[in-house]
Write a protein that holds these residues in place. Structure first.
Motif, PDB file in Angstrom:
ATOM      1  N   LEU A   3      18.059   9.455  11.517  1.00  0.00           N
ATOM      2  CA  LEU A   3      18.335   8.096  11.091  1.00  0.00           C
ATOM      3  C   LEU A   3      19.686   7.676  11.667  1.00  0.00           C
ATOM      4  N   ALA A   4      19.806   6.405  12.020  1.00  0.00           N
ATOM      5  CA  ALA A   4      21.085   5.924  12.543  1.00  0.00           C
ATOM      6  C   ALA A   4      21.291   4.476  12.139  1.00  0.00           C
ATOM      7  N   THR A   5      22.553   4.119  11.952  1.00  0.00           N
ATOM      8  CA  THR A   5      22.930   2.725  11.741  1.00  0.00           C
ATOM      9  C   THR A   5      24.093   2.408  12.652  1.00  0.00           C
ATOM     10  N   PHE A   6      24.067   1.202  13.234  1.00  0.00           N
ATOM     11  CA  PHE A   6      25.054   0.856  14.246  1.00  0.00           C
ATOM     12  C   PHE A   6      25.325  -0.649  14.198  1.00  0.00           C
ATOM     13  N   ASN A   7      26.572  -1.010  13.906  1.00  0.00           N
ATOM     14  CA  ASN A   7      27.023  -2.385  14.018  1.00  0.00           C
ATOM     15  C   ASN A   7      27.366  -2.628  15.492  1.00  0.00           C
ATOM     16  N   LEU A   8      26.568  -3.448  16.156  1.00  0.00           N
ATOM     17  CA  LEU A   8      26.639  -3.582  17.614  1.00  0.00           C
ATOM     18  C   LEU A   8      27.791  -4.441  18.123  1.00  0.00           C
ATOM     19  N   LEU A   9      28.378  -5.283  17.259  1.00  0.00           N
ATOM     20  CA  LEU A   9      29.328  -6.291  17.764  1.00  0.00           C
ATOM     21  C   LEU A   9      28.649  -7.084  18.884  1.00  0.00           C
ATOM     22  N   HIS A  10      27.397  -7.468  18.658  1.00  0.00           N
ATOM     23  CA  HIS A  10      26.500  -8.149  19.607  1.00  0.00           C
ATOM     24  C   HIS A  10      26.512  -7.499  20.999  1.00  0.00           C
ATOM     25  N   GLY A  11      26.685  -6.174  21.010  1.00  0.00           N
ATOM     26  CA  GLY A  11      26.594  -5.425  22.262  1.00  0.00           C
ATOM     27  C   GLY A  11      27.829  -5.473  23.126  1.00  0.00           C
ATOM     28  N   ARG A  12      28.919  -6.009  22.591  1.00  0.00           N
ATOM     29  CA  ARG A  12      30.119  -6.216  23.405  1.00  0.00           C
ATOM     30  C   ARG A  12      30.949  -4.943  23.528  1.00  0.00           C
ATOM     31  N   LEU A  14      34.602  -3.228  24.012  1.00  0.00           N
ATOM     32  CA  LEU A  14      36.007  -3.544  23.785  1.00  0.00           C
ATOM     33  C   LEU A  14      36.838  -3.334  25.046  1.00  0.00           C
ATOM     34  N   THR A  15      36.283  -2.642  26.024  1.00  0.00           N
ATOM     35  CA  THR A  15      37.014  -2.357  27.264  1.00  0.00           C
ATOM     36  C   THR A  15      37.137  -3.596  28.144  1.00  0.00           C
ATOM     37  N   ASP A  16      36.011  -4.282  28.371  1.00  0.00           N
ATOM     38  CA  ASP A  16      36.038  -5.441  29.262  1.00  0.00           C
ATOM     39  C   ASP A  16      35.560  -6.732  28.587  1.00  0.00           C
ATOM     40  N   GLY A  17      35.136  -6.630  27.314  1.00  0.00           N
ATOM     41  CA  GLY A  17      34.709  -7.817  26.582  1.00  0.00           C
ATOM     42  C   GLY A  17      33.356  -8.357  26.975  1.00  0.00           C
ATOM     43  N   LEU A  18      32.604  -7.601  27.789  1.00  0.00           N
ATOM     44  CA  LEU A  18      31.322  -8.082  28.294  1.00  0.00           C
ATOM     45  C   LEU A  18      30.147  -7.475  27.533  1.00  0.00           C
ATOM     46  N   VAL A  19      29.020  -8.182  27.586  1.00  0.00           N
ATOM     47  CA  VAL A  19      27.755  -7.664  27.071  1.00  0.00           C
ATOM     48  C   VAL A  19      26.869  -7.362  28.271  1.00  0.00           C
ATOM     49  N   ASP A  20      26.620  -6.079  28.498  1.00  0.00           N
ATOM     50  CA  ASP A  20      25.810  -5.618  29.621  1.00  0.00           C
ATOM     51  C   ASP A  20      24.560  -4.967  29.057  1.00  0.00           C
ATOM     52  N   PRO A  21      23.353  -5.496  29.353  1.00  0.00           N
ATOM     53  CA  PRO A  21      22.132  -4.925  28.769  1.00  0.00           C
ATOM     54  C   PRO A  21      21.902  -3.471  29.157  1.00  0.00           C
ATOM     55  N   HIS A  22      22.335  -3.083  30.359  1.00  0.00           N
ATOM     56  CA  HIS A  22      22.157  -1.692  30.778  1.00  0.00           C
ATOM     57  C   HIS A  22      23.093  -0.771  29.991  1.00  0.00           C
ATOM     58  N   ARG A  23      24.299  -1.243  29.725  1.00  0.00           N
ATOM     59  CA  ARG A  23      25.238  -0.454  28.919  1.00  0.00           C
ATOM     60  C   ARG A  23      24.747  -0.345  27.478  1.00  0.00           C
ATOM     61  N   LEU A  24      24.214  -1.449  26.955  1.00  0.00           N
ATOM     62  CA  LEU A  24      23.643  -1.429  25.606  1.00  0.00           C
ATOM     63  C   LEU A  24      22.496  -0.427  25.520  1.00  0.00           C
ATOM     64  N   ALA A  25      21.597  -0.472  26.488  1.00  0.00           N
ATOM     65  CA  ALA A  25      20.455   0.441  26.485  1.00  0.00           C
ATOM     66  C   ALA A  25      20.909   1.893  26.565  1.00  0.00           C
ATOM     67  N   ALA A  26      21.903   2.168  27.389  1.00  0.00           N
ATOM     68  CA  ALA A  26      22.406   3.540  27.521  1.00  0.00           C
ATOM     69  C   ALA A  26      23.057   4.011  26.226  1.00  0.00           C
ATOM     70  N   ALA A  27      23.782   3.110  25.557  1.00  0.00           N
ATOM     71  CA  ALA A  27      24.433   3.472  24.292  1.00  0.00           C
ATOM     72  C   ALA A  27      23.406   3.805  23.224  1.00  0.00           C
ATOM     73  N   VAL A  28      22.322   3.046  23.185  1.00  0.00           N
ATOM     74  CA  VAL A  28      21.274   3.298  22.195  1.00  0.00           C
ATOM     75  C   VAL A  28      20.480   4.547  22.552  1.00  0.00           C
TER      76      VAL A  28
END
Length: 260
Positions: A3-12, A14-28
């Motif tokens: 089980l996991a819970t994760f507050n995504l900060l809308h996928g942003r 903190l390093t560059d302030g961007l939302v990258d779908p590939h980075r989001l997918a890799a994190a998940v």
């Protein structure tokens, strides 16, 4: 089962302030969770590339079962409104929570929570050390699912409660009442905006993992929780591992709990 819970900060990040779908997918993908609750989730928001973040996360986990539940139509901190019905907001930017499962879902349930009636002071970082601002609270939502797992039926829910002290306690009590209409055993995952002691005192439920999750770089407090109802608790497999790995996105760390 993980089980996991994760507050995504809308996928942003903190390093560059961007939302990258590939980075989001890799994190998940790195979480490798069988059941994942997500908070601060965008759908069709310009700030996150008009993406469906829940769908991206579900694809990353190869999970067929997933759902996004909007808490508001619009963007928190800017302009938003409550939903008028569960299917409101299609074609408009929405913000809420998501729930993803590798196990089949037999029932979905959405419960809506009212915002605090007053603005509340919140610390906002900035030049000169930041300061307090009066922030308008937003409606919240609880997304629950009854899963068909190898251990039998299991109710799991995702939520993100108010930041307003006291109001989040009232909301949590409402969440517990709503979940007890669904089959035991029951697990609640999410950012409750409450420390562990207050969560336990308010619910009487078991804390499945005790680890600080916020802020991500050097966590000092646990705001993100996995808790299980005492009713039916013995039907759950034992907790075998608890982790809060540092991720490439968000200002929270994910909380991972392994059962069995």
């Amino acid at each position: 089962m993980r089980l996991a819970t994760f507050n995504l900060l809308h996928g942003r990040s903190l390093t560059d302030g961007l939302v990258d779908p590939h980075r989001l997918a890799a994190a998940v993908t790195a979480l490798d969770a069988d059941v994942l609750a997500l908070q601060e989730v965008d759908r069709d928001q310009s700030r996150s590339g008009n993406l469906d973040l829940t769908a991206i996360a579900a694809q990353a986990l190869h999970a067929d079962e997933h759902r996004f539940a909007a808490a508001v139509v619009g963007t928190p901190g800017e302009a938003f409104r409550p939903l008028t019905h569960d299917d409101d907001g299609h074609g408009e930017p929405c913000y809420g929570v998501g729930l993803i499962s590798r196990h089949p879902v037999t029932t979905w349930q959405v419960t809506r929570l009212k915002p605090a009636p007053v603005r509340s002071p919140v610390y906002a970082p900035g030049a000169g050390g930041g300061g307090l601002i009066l922030l308008r609270d937003e409606p919240r939502v609880v997304l629950a699912a009854v899963l068909d797992t190898p251990h039998g039926h299991l109710t799991v829910a995702a939520t993100h409660l108010s930041f307003v002290p006291g109001w989040n306690v009232l909301q949590l009590r409402q969440v517990i009442r709503a979940l007890r209409t669904l089959p035991a055993p029951r697990i609640l995952l999410g950012d409750l905006n409450l420390p562990a002691w207050a969560t336990r005192l308010t619910t009487g439920w078991h804390l499945l993992g005790r680890r600080p999750t916020y802020p991500a770089a050097a966590p000092r407090v646990q705001l993100d929780h996995a808790i299980a109802d005492r009713r039916g608790f013995t039907q759950l497999p034992p907790v075998t591992a608890v982790r809060t790995p540092l991720s490439t996105i968000s200002d929270h760390r994910p909380l991972l709990v392994d059962l069995g």
